[in-house]
Design a protein around this motif. Structure first.
Motif, PDB file in Angstrom:
ATOM      1  N   ALA A 113     -46.242 -12.700 -37.115  1.00  0.00           N
ATOM      2  CA  ALA A 113     -45.554 -11.011 -37.970  1.00  0.00           C
ATOM      3  C   ALA A 113     -46.912 -10.107 -37.612  1.00  0.00           C
ATOM      4  N   ALA A 114     -47.975 -10.308 -36.804  1.00  0.00           N
ATOM      5  CA  ALA A 114     -48.951  -9.129 -37.375  1.00  0.00           C
ATOM      6  C   ALA A 114     -48.708  -7.966 -36.128  1.00  0.00           C
ATOM      7  N   LEU A 115     -47.875  -8.947 -34.575  1.00  0.00           N
ATOM      8  CA  LEU A 115     -47.463  -8.022 -33.804  1.00  0.00           C
ATOM      9  C   LEU A 115     -46.849  -7.410 -34.372  1.00  0.00           C
ATOM     10  N   THR A 116     -45.471  -7.734 -34.952  1.00  0.00           N
ATOM     11  CA  THR A 116     -44.141  -7.226 -35.395  1.00  0.00           C
ATOM     12  C   THR A 116     -44.773  -5.821 -36.334  1.00  0.00           C
ATOM     13  N   ALA A 117     -45.611  -6.044 -37.208  1.00  0.00           N
ATOM     14  CA  ALA A 117     -46.599  -5.513 -37.653  1.00  0.00           C
ATOM     15  C   ALA A 117     -47.177  -4.306 -36.998  1.00  0.00           C
ATOM     16  N   ALA A 118     -47.463  -4.293 -36.162  1.00  0.00           N
ATOM     17  CA  ALA A 118     -48.435  -3.287 -35.385  1.00  0.00           C
ATOM     18  C   ALA A 118     -47.441  -2.471 -34.692  1.00  0.00           C
ATOM     19  N   ALA A 119     -46.210  -3.737 -34.084  1.00  0.00           N
ATOM     20  CA  ALA A 119     -44.718  -2.362 -34.011  1.00  0.00           C
ATOM     21  C   ALA A 119     -44.379  -1.500 -34.820  1.00  0.00           C
ATOM     22  N   CYS A 120     -43.695  -1.809 -36.022  1.00  0.00           N
ATOM     23  CA  CYS A 120     -43.788  -1.416 -36.397  1.00  0.00           C
ATOM     24  C   CYS A 120     -44.625   0.512 -37.147  1.00  0.00           C
TER      25      CYS A 120
ATOM     26  N   LEU B 158     -43.075  -3.039 -43.975  1.00  0.00           N
ATOM     27  CA  LEU B 158     -44.006  -4.206 -43.267  1.00  0.00           C
ATOM     28  C   LEU B 158     -43.888  -5.373 -44.880  1.00  0.00           C
ATOM     29  N   ALA B 159     -43.388  -4.733 -46.046  1.00  0.00           N
ATOM     30  CA  ALA B 159     -43.281  -5.717 -47.370  1.00  0.00           C
ATOM     31  C   ALA B 159     -41.824  -6.512 -46.840  1.00  0.00           C
ATOM     32  N   VAL B 160     -41.335  -5.776 -46.601  1.00  0.00           N
ATOM     33  CA  VAL B 160     -39.780  -7.079 -45.758  1.00  0.00           C
ATOM     34  C   VAL B 160     -39.530  -7.481 -44.294  1.00  0.00           C
ATOM     35  N   VAL B 161     -40.439  -6.956 -43.466  1.00  0.00           N
ATOM     36  CA  VAL B 161     -40.592  -7.715 -41.947  1.00  0.00           C
ATOM     37  C   VAL B 161     -41.454  -8.125 -42.057  1.00  0.00           C
ATOM     38  N   VAL B 162     -42.400  -8.312 -42.685  1.00  0.00           N
ATOM     39  CA  VAL B 162     -43.505  -9.182 -42.242  1.00  0.00           C
ATOM     40  C   VAL B 162     -43.172 -10.484 -42.561  1.00  0.00           C
ATOM     41  N   PRO B 163     -42.691 -10.611 -43.756  1.00  0.00           N
ATOM     42  CA  PRO B 163     -42.526 -12.176 -44.056  1.00  0.00           C
ATOM     43  C   PRO B 163     -41.255 -12.968 -43.470  1.00  0.00           C
TER      44      PRO B 163
ATOM     45  N   ALA C 118     -40.666 -12.028 -40.285  1.00  0.00           N
ATOM     46  CA  ALA C 118     -40.631 -12.262 -39.127  1.00  0.00           C
ATOM     47  C   ALA C 118     -41.384 -13.429 -39.457  1.00  0.00           C
ATOM     48  N   ALA C 119     -42.096 -14.520 -40.103  1.00  0.00           N
ATOM     49  CA  ALA C 119     -43.355 -15.069 -40.240  1.00  0.00           C
ATOM     50  C   ALA C 119     -42.037 -16.631 -40.377  1.00  0.00           C
ATOM     51  N   LEU C 120     -40.680 -15.768 -41.176  1.00  0.00           N
ATOM     52  CA  LEU C 120     -40.094 -16.995 -41.285  1.00  0.00           C
ATOM     53  C   LEU C 120     -38.932 -17.461 -39.878  1.00  0.00           C
ATOM     54  N   ALA C 121     -38.867 -16.298 -39.669  1.00  0.00           N
ATOM     55  CA  ALA C 121     -37.907 -15.833 -37.436  1.00  0.00           C
ATOM     56  C   ALA C 121     -39.252 -17.223 -37.478  1.00  0.00           C
ATOM     57  N   THR C 122     -40.181 -17.047 -37.053  1.00  0.00           N
ATOM     58  CA  THR C 122     -40.426 -18.168 -36.020  1.00  0.00           C
ATOM     59  C   THR C 122     -40.248 -19.100 -36.205  1.00  0.00           C
ATOM     60  N   GLU C 123     -40.412 -19.793 -37.514  1.00  0.00           N
ATOM     61  CA  GLU C 123     -40.227 -21.150 -38.117  1.00  0.00           C
ATOM     62  C   GLU C 123     -38.981 -22.025 -36.981  1.00  0.00           C
ATOM     63  N   PRO C 124     -38.365 -21.704 -36.393  1.00  0.00           N
ATOM     64  CA  PRO C 124     -37.599 -22.496 -35.309  1.00  0.00           C
ATOM     65  C   PRO C 124     -38.393 -22.712 -34.299  1.00  0.00           C
ATOM     66  N   VAL C 125     -39.715 -21.585 -34.129  1.00  0.00           N
ATOM     67  CA  VAL C 125     -40.748 -22.058 -32.703  1.00  0.00           C
ATOM     68  C   VAL C 125     -41.898 -23.092 -33.121  1.00  0.00           C
ATOM     69  N   ASN C 126     -41.806 -22.320 -34.071  1.00  0.00           N
ATOM     70  CA  ASN C 126     -43.295 -23.710 -34.415  1.00  0.00           C
ATOM     71  C   ASN C 126     -42.539 -24.808 -34.928  1.00  0.00           C
ATOM     72  N   ARG C 127     -41.602 -25.543 -35.486  1.00  0.00           N
ATOM     73  CA  ARG C 127     -41.274 -26.584 -35.074  1.00  0.00           C
ATOM     74  C   ARG C 127     -40.924 -26.943 -34.563  1.00  0.00           C
ATOM     75  N   ARG C 128     -40.008 -26.742 -33.352  1.00  0.00           N
ATOM     76  CA  ARG C 128     -40.047 -27.264 -31.698  1.00  0.00           C
ATOM     77  C   ARG C 128     -41.501 -27.734 -30.812  1.00  0.00           C
ATOM     78  N   LEU C 129     -42.627 -25.730 -31.181  1.00  0.00           N
ATOM     79  CA  LEU C 129     -44.069 -26.435 -30.722  1.00  0.00           C
ATOM     80  C   LEU C 129     -44.396 -27.607 -31.401  1.00  0.00           C
ATOM     81  N   ARG C 130     -44.682 -27.781 -33.048  1.00  0.00           N
ATOM     82  CA  ARG C 130     -45.346 -29.086 -33.401  1.00  0.00           C
ATOM     83  C   ARG C 130     -44.279 -30.474 -33.318  1.00  0.00           C
ATOM     84  N   ARG C 131     -43.287 -30.664 -32.648  1.00  0.00           N
ATOM     85  CA  ARG C 131     -42.353 -31.491 -32.249  1.00  0.00           C
ATOM     86  C   ARG C 131     -43.211 -31.713 -30.721  1.00  0.00           C
ATOM     87  N   GLY C 132     -43.168 -30.785 -30.322  1.00  0.00           N
ATOM     88  CA  GLY C 132     -44.146 -31.081 -28.515  1.00  0.00           C
ATOM     89  C   GLY C 132     -45.238 -31.502 -28.962  1.00  0.00           C
TER      90      GLY C 132
END
Length: 418
Positions: A14-21, A148-153, A155-169
């Motif tokens: 999310a921070a990287l996305t905010a910096a890019a924006c 940013l108020a829309v993109v950052v949340p 982006a954080a939600l969009a990474t949840e599937p990735v985080n879920r797979r990493l936590r499972r691993g």
């Protein structure tokens, strides 16, 4: 808590996305600002030049000038305007000077020489253009903050599937490290990315590790079973040898040692296979430990509260095996005096020798290590079996070195014991 962890992957993305924006918005904002500023300057320049041209025509024809245009001598000009006029291109018709007077007065001045050593001077108010430019800047900043108020949340939600797979691993890797060799990450849906590749590699590694450990386990068990029959014959034959013969005594001693090693190997293979199950009964722990230590025939002091102590729900046969191994290990690799203390559901075995080796404290008991110089100073199968039996009991066996010297082994039979 992972959701609020600022070092979590979701917030880094999310921070990287905010910096890019912000970077994109800054570039676009600068371009728009400069374009708008150039346009405002051209508009003001055209306006003041048109007024100056009309004033020149009127001054040439009638000798008079409009009220908003001045006719001055060169020495009456403001210094910045005089310098602009002096630096003017000889082919140019006029010179301009942008006058910014705080807080909100902005003027664009234009000067044109006329016959008679005079200068026509006109000005136009640029406040409207400046305020429009400031409003544009504020609008860009507000738009970026709203985005940013829309993109950052998102982006954080969009990474949840990735985080879920990493936590499972991570959970699967920890389960494998804890001994669950059947644990697998499994397919991660239709995604075909680096995480899928890593998950497949971890599953392949776990499968290969499980296959290798099972082969070693079967080999150990098979060797121990194959050795059992000839060892029984060897022990029986050794018992027929003369009692008073030194060679016979040595043969009987080595036969007993080899038989004990085979039994230890069989026990290790059963513990590794996970087929051992505890059969618990209420046990007066102090009495049990005192009796076990007495039967070891070693010079070991036991301190246990016999009266008023509540029975402990445990498997006495496995507790006996653990205590025997710990006491034997203390006498064999440590030094006296050896003390055994029983407090509630805790058993502490301490010697006064050099203490446990650093590799044991760091990595835990390692099987098939002895004190011989060619194989490194170690601890054999005793602690390995004690640790395996403690796991069957659901107990905790910890090894440490006392600050005053000596090794300390602590067996907590109840999870609540501290």
């Amino acid at each position: 808590m992972a959701l609020l962890n600022p070092r979590a992957l979701r917030w880094k993305i999310a921070a990287l996305t905010a910096a890019a924006c912000c970077a994109v918005a800054a570039v676009i904002g600068v371009l728009v600002h400069r374009s708008m500023a150039d346009r405002s300057e051209r508009t003001g320049n055209d306006r003041v030049v048109a007024r100056l041209g009309a004033a020149e025509r009127e001054y040439t024809l009638t000798g008079k000038t409009p009220l908003d245009v001045q006719v001055l001598r060169p020495d009456q000009l403001d210094p910045p305007l005089a310098r602009a006029l002096a630096d003017m291109d000889p082919a140019g018709l006029y010179a301009t000077w942008y006058d910014s007077k705080p807080p909100n007065s902005f003027w664009l001045w234009a000067a044109r020489p006329v016959p008679g050593d005079r200068v026509l001077v006109a000005r136009t108010d640029m406040s409207f253009e400046v305020r429009a430019l400031q409003l544009l800047d504020r609008s860009i900043v507000k738009a970026v903050l709203a985005a940013l108020a829309v993109v950052v949340p998102l982006a954080a939600l969009a990474t949840e599937p990735v985080n879920r797979r990493l936590r499972r691993g991570a959970r699967t890797a920890r389960a494998i490290a804890d001994g669950d060799l059947d644990a697998r990450i499994g397919p991660g849906g239709r995604a075909r990315d680096e995480i899928t590749e890593m998950s497949a590699a971890v599953d392949e590694m776990a499968g290969a590790l499980q296959h290798r450990l099972e082969r070693e386990r079967r080999f150990t068990a098979d060797v121990a079973h194959e050795l059992r029959t000839p060892l029984m014959g060897l022990t029986t034959a050794a018992g027929l040898l003369p009692e008073d013969d030194e060679v016979s005594a040595l043969v009987r001693d080595r036969a007993r040692a080899l038989s004990a090693l085979v039994e230890d190997l069989l026990e290790v293979s059963r513990l590794d296979a996970g087929v051992e199950r505890a059969r618990t009964d209420p046990v007066p722990l102090g009495e049990l430990v005192a009796d076990v230590v007495r039967r070891t025939g070693t010079d070991t002091r036991v301190e246990a509260a016999q009266e008023g102590a509540e029975p402990v729900e445990t498997d006495p046969r496995r507790v006996e095996r653990i205590v025997v191994n710990l006491v034997t290990n203390a006498h064999r690799h440590g030094a006296g005096p050896v003390h055994v203390t029983v407090e509630g559901a805790r058993i502490v075995v301490r010697d006064h020798g050099p203490g446990f080796p650093a590799d044991l404290l760091a990595e835990g008991p390692q099987r098939f290590r002895t004190g011989s110089a060619e194989r490194g100073r170690g601890h054999g199968l005793g602690l390995t079996i004690a640790l395996g039996q403690a796991e069957v009991l659901g107990a905790r066996l910890t090894c440490a070195n006392d600050p005053g010297g000596g090794a300390v082994a602590v067996l907590d039979l109840l999870p609540s014991a501290s």
